[in-house]
Design a protein around this motif. Structure first.
Motif, short mmCIF file in Angstrom:
data_model
loop_
_atom_site.label_atom_id
_atom_site.label_comp_id
_atom_site.label_asym_id
_atom_site.label_seq_id
_atom_site.Cartn_x
_atom_site.Cartn_y
_atom_site.Cartn_z
N ILE A 1 12.45 47.51 29.19
CA ILE A 1 12.28 47.36 27.74
C ILE A 1 13.60 47.64 27.01
O ILE A 1 13.89 47.01 25.97
N GLY A 2 14.41 48.53 27.54
CA GLY A 2 15.71 48.77 26.93
C GLY A 2 16.62 47.57 27.05
O GLY A 2 17.38 47.25 26.12
N GLY A 3 16.57 46.88 28.20
CA GLY A 3 17.37 45.67 28.37
C GLY A 3 16.95 44.58 27.42
O GLY A 3 17.78 43.81 26.92
N VAL A 4 15.65 44.49 27.17
CA VAL A 4 15.14 43.50 26.21
C VAL A 4 15.76 43.75 24.83
O VAL A 4 16.21 42.82 24.15
N VAL A 5 15.80 45.02 24.42
CA VAL A 5 16.37 45.36 23.12
C VAL A 5 17.88 45.12 23.10
O VAL A 5 18.43 44.53 22.16
N ALA A 6 18.57 45.57 24.14
CA ALA A 6 20.02 45.45 24.19
C ALA A 6 20.47 44.00 24.05
O ALA A 6 21.51 43.71 23.46
N ALA A 7 19.68 43.07 24.60
CA ALA A 7 20.03 41.66 24.53
C ALA A 7 19.25 40.91 23.45
O ALA A 7 19.41 39.70 23.32
N ASN A 8 18.40 41.63 22.71
CA ASN A 8 17.56 41.01 21.66
C ASN A 8 16.82 39.80 22.23
O ASN A 8 16.84 38.70 21.66
N VAL A 9 16.16 40.00 23.35
CA VAL A 9 15.52 38.89 24.07
C VAL A 9 14.24 38.47 23.35
O VAL A 9 13.32 39.27 23.17
N SER A 10 14.18 37.21 22.96
CA SER A 10 13.06 36.71 22.16
C SER A 10 12.65 35.34 22.68
O SER A 10 13.50 34.49 22.97
N GLY A 11 11.33 35.12 22.79
CA GLY A 11 10.82 33.88 23.36
C GLY A 11 10.32 32.89 22.34
O GLY A 11 10.64 32.96 21.15
N PRO A 12 9.49 31.92 22.77
CA PRO A 12 9.05 30.83 21.89
C PRO A 12 8.36 31.28 20.61
O PRO A 12 8.43 30.58 19.60
N ARG A 13 7.67 32.42 20.64
CA ARG A 13 6.93 32.85 19.46
C ARG A 13 7.85 33.34 18.33
O ARG A 13 7.39 33.67 17.24
N ARG A 14 9.13 33.34 18.56
CA ARG A 14 10.07 33.75 17.52
C ARG A 14 9.90 32.92 16.24
O ARG A 14 10.13 33.41 15.15
N VAL A 15 9.49 31.65 16.39
CA VAL A 15 9.36 30.81 15.20
C VAL A 15 8.27 31.32 14.26
O VAL A 15 8.27 31.00 13.07
#
Length: 372
Positions: free
Chosen positions: A98-112
Motif C-alpha cells: 500500500i505504501g508503494g501504491v501511494v509513493a507512485a500514486n498508482v490509479s486505475g480505470p476508475r480514476r475518471v
C-alpha cells in the motif's frame, strides 16, 4: 536493511552514510536509482485502524495491497481508485504494498469517476531524509494550511520521505457491474464515443479503447457500476445514446466484466512483449494524433483517452517522436536508449521540486536520481 518498526526505520535513515534505495514490494522498478543501500519497508506491515462505518482505513506502508483489499472486501468496501498491479507488465515478482501504491500514486480505470490515489489519501506518516518522523493529515477529510504533505507524498517516489503509514477514505463496493462494448472503431472515433459517454448522466466509471482488445479485435469499453437495477437501466440508456457508433453490446457477466477491466488496469496488452512500454498523459483529443505519429494504432487508451499505453522498439526516443503534442511521457519498461524514465520538468517546476527535496531531504540520500 529491513527495519521492523518506524523507530528502527528512522534510526536507519538518520545514521545512513550514503544514498538509500527505498523498497516496498519491489514490483515497480521504474526509473534508476544511483548506487545505494536498500532500505525496505516490508517489516512495517499491518492494518492499524479500520472503521467501516466511517469509511476509513489506516495501514502501515509495507502492508500487502491484497491484504488491504481483502479486509475491505469482507465489509463490502473497496479502495475507490482501483490501483494497478504492474507485475505482469514489468515481469516482476514480489508483493505490491500500500505504501508503494501511494509513493507512485498508482490509479486505475476508475480514476475518471473517483479520482486518483492522492484524492482518497487523507493522512500520511513518513520519515524525512534527516530521520525525523512527520505526520500530516488524519482520519477525516479536512482543509490544510502550509504544505499539503498528503498530496506531496503521493507520487513522490520516495524522494521526499519514507512512508511508514497511510490513511484512506474508502467507498462501498458496487452491487453490480456491466460494460458496454463497441467494436469496429479507430482511435479517433473511440475517443469521441468515450467523451460522449463520460459527459452523459449515466455515471460511467471506466472508459477505455484498444485496437487489439482482450478478444483480439478493436473495442471501446464503457463500464457502469452500482445497484443492479440502476446498472441495467443506465447501460440500456447508454446503448441508446451511442447506438449509431458501431457494433454495440452489453456484457453483464460479473466475472467477464472484472476480467476486462483487470486487463485494462494492468496494461496486459503489453505483458511479455519485447518493446519499451511508455505511459502517456495527453489531452483525449490528441490521442488520435499520438496514434498517427507513432505510425501504428495498436495502443491502449484509458481514462477516456487521456492515458495512453504505447509499446515501441527498444531505445526509441518516444518524446522526440511526439514533439509538439502537449503532455507527459514516462517510460515504464525498457532501457530507452539511456533517456530518463520520467518526463523532464519545465524549469519553474523543476526548481520548485528541487526546493522541496532540499527541504525534506537536504543530504539527497532518498532514491537519488530516480526521477532524473
Amino acid at each position: 536493511m529491513t527495519p521492523k518498526d518506524e523507530t528502527e526505520l528512522a534510526d536507519a535513515v538518520a545514521q545512513a552514510k550514503g544514498p538509500l534505495r527505498i523498497r516496498g514490494g519491489g514490483t515497480r522498478p521504474v526509473g534508476r536509482v544511483a548506487a545505494a543501500d536498500t532500505l525496505s519497508v516490508a517489516g512495517l506491515a499491518g492494518v492499524t485502524l479500520y472503521e467501516p462505518g466511517a469509511l476509513t482505513i489506516v495501514a502501515r506502508a509495507g502492508t500487502p495491497l491484497a491484504d488491504v483489499e481483502d479486509i475491505l472486501s469482507a465489509e463490502g468496501q473497496r479502495l475507490p481508485f482501483e490501483p494497478m498491479d504492474h507485475r505482469r507488465l514489468l515481469g516482476t515478482e514480489g508483493t505490491p504494498t500500500i505504501g508503494g501504491v501511494v509513493a507512485a500514486n498508482v490509479s486505475g480505470p476508475r480514476r475518471v469517476q473517483a479520482g486518483a490515489c492522492r484524492d482518497s489519501l487523507i493522512g500520511v506518516r513518513f520519515v524525512d531524509g534527516g530521520g525525523t518522523v512527520i505526520t500530516n493529515g488524519g482520519r477525516v477529510m479536512k482543509n490544510v494550511t502550509g504544505y499539503d504533505l498528503v498530496k506531496l507524498m503521493a507520487g513522490s517516489w520516495g524522494t521526499l520521505g519514507v512512508l511508514t503509514e497511510v490513511s484512506f477514505k474508502v467507498l462501498p463496493a458496487a452491487e453490480a457491474v456491466a460494460t458496454v462494448l463497441i467494436g469496429g472503431l479507430d482511435a479517433g472515433q473511440a475517443v469521441a464515443v468515450m467523451t460522449r459517454a463520460l459527459r452523459s448522466p449515466f455515471e460511467v466509471s471506466g472508459a477505455a479503447y484498444a485496437a487489439t482488445g482482450p478478444d483480439g479485435s478493436r473495442v471501446a469499453m464503457l463500464r457502469i457500476e452500482g445497484f443492479a437495477e440502476s446498472v441495467r437501466y443506465r447501460a440500456e440508456k447508454l446503448v441508446a445514446l451511442l447506438g449509431d457508433a458501431g457494433e454495440i453490446r452489453i456484457e453483464s457477466n460479473p466475472d467477464r466484466v472484472r476480467r476486462i477491466w483487470t486487463w485494462v488496469r494492468d496494461a496486459e496488452r503489453f505483458a511479455g512483449t519485447p518493446g519499451d512500454v511508455w505511459r502517456l498523459s495527453v489531452k483525449p483529443t490528441d490521442a488520435a494524433r499520438v496514434a498517427d505519429r507513432l505510425g501504428a494504432e495498436d495502443l491502449l487508451l484509458d481514462w477516456g483517452g487521456s492515458l495512453i499505453w504505447a509499446e515501441v522498439p527498444p531505445g526509441t526516443d518516444l518524446r522526440g517522436r511526439l514533439a509538439g503534442i502537449a503532455g507527459h511521457a514516462t517510460r515504464v519498461r525498457g532501457a530507452g536508449g539511456g533517456l530518463p524514465a520520467f518526463h523532464p520538468e519545465p524549469a519553474p517546476l523543476a526548481a520548485l521540486a528541487a526546493g522541496l527535496r532540499a527541504k525534506f531531504d537536504p543530504r539527497g540520500i532518498l532514491n537519488p536520481g530516480i526521477m532524473g
